[in-house]
Design an enzyme around this catalytic site. Structure first.
Site, PDB file in Angstrom:
ATOM      1  N   TYR A 167     -12.687 -23.208 -31.505  1.00  0.00           N
ATOM      2  CA  TYR A 167     -12.049 -22.131 -31.445  1.00  0.00           C
ATOM      3  C   TYR A 167     -12.706 -21.118 -30.491  1.00  0.00           C
ATOM      4  CZ  TYR A 167     -10.024 -17.410 -33.075  1.00  0.00           C
ATOM      5  OH  TYR A 167      -9.459 -16.151 -32.975  1.00  0.00           O
ATOM      6  N   LYS A 171     -11.102 -19.570 -26.676  1.00  0.00           N
ATOM      7  CA  LYS A 171     -11.109 -18.027 -26.516  1.00  0.00           C
ATOM      8  C   LYS A 171     -11.773 -17.636 -25.349  1.00  0.00           C
ATOM      9  CE  LYS A 171      -8.266 -17.027 -29.804  1.00  0.00           C
ATOM     10  NZ  LYS A 171      -6.901 -16.516 -29.566  1.00  0.00           N
TER      11      LYS A 171
END
Length: 244
Positions: A167, A171
């Site tokens: 994750y 990002k």
């Protein structure tokens, strides 16, 4: 350009921050397309906001499906001829709690990047021609403070121990993509920025955030509505510029 004459599209908008972003944009008068991969859920969500008297319309868009993206872009082109605001909000978290950074499965990495990065890029590429037809196109990429490599490298930072690798890295990649695209668009009327919504109480973190969903949508909405003097290629949370 008045908000009432603008058309926006928000991905991943059937619930949570995306749904609230649609609501807040529509509350300013922007005709907002609520995008979701499930038609039934998208229509149900749009009807809730229509019942509040808001100019909201459902549209089917799965950011991991090339045909779905193309169909959505074609629909917007035929109905409106342009797009003023694109909020790339869709995102997932596939890291398994309790596993070490090096133990997260390659499948988790691939699924995360397919949605959080490649899906975001694919949607942007498909809608960019319509954004160029706007007098003042705006792109908002929903990232996270967890994408900040500066803060992840600083033992004194508040996110130093929040290592959710697939994750987080997805990002960071969204941030990097934003910088690259902002360079391309620097002499155009389009502005692209990436944002941290805040540590929001959502289903993704089992409600363990610090702020409520309405506050989590504020930064996306603010960057979607910036004027010609607004930033391009920045990474922000509310009025704060964040370290890459």
């Amino acid at each position: 350009m008045s908000n009432a004459s603008k058309t926006a599209l928000v991905t991943g908008a059937t619930r949570g921050i995306g749904f609230e972003t649609v609501r807040q944009l529509a509350q300013t008068g922007v005709h907002t397309l609520l995008a979701g991969r499930d038609r039934t859920k998208a229509v149900e969500a749009a009807l809730k906001l229509q019942a509040e008297g808001l100019p909201v319309e459902a549209i089917v868009l799965d950011v991991t499906d090339t045909a779905s993206i193309a169909a959505a872009a074609d629909e917007v082109a035929k109905k409106y001829g342009h797009l003023d605001i694109l909020v790339n909000n869709a995102g997932i978290l596939r890291d398994e709690q309790g596993k070490k950074i090096s133990e997260q499965t390659l499948q988790a990495w691939r699924e995360t990047f397919d949605t959080n990065l490649f899906g975001l890029i694919a949607v942007t590429q498909s809608f960019l021609p319509l954004l160029h037809k706007s007098p003042a196109g705006r792109i908002v990429n929903v990232s996270s403070l967890l994408g900040s490599m500066t803060l992840h490298s600083d033992p004194t930072s508040p996110i130093y121990d929040f290592k959710i690798p697939a994750y987080n890295v997805s990002k960071s990649a969204v941030n990097a993509w934003t910088v690259q695209l902002a360079y391309e668009l620097r002499d155009s009327k389009i502005k692209v920025n990436t944002i941290h919504p805040g540590y929001v109480k959502t289903d993704m973190n089992a409600g363990e955030g610090e702020i409520d969903v309405p506050d989590g949508a504020k930064t996306s909405v603010a960057l979607a509505l910036i004027d010609d003097a607004g930033p391009n290629g920045s990474y922000r949370y509310l009025d704060n510029v964040l370290p890459w």
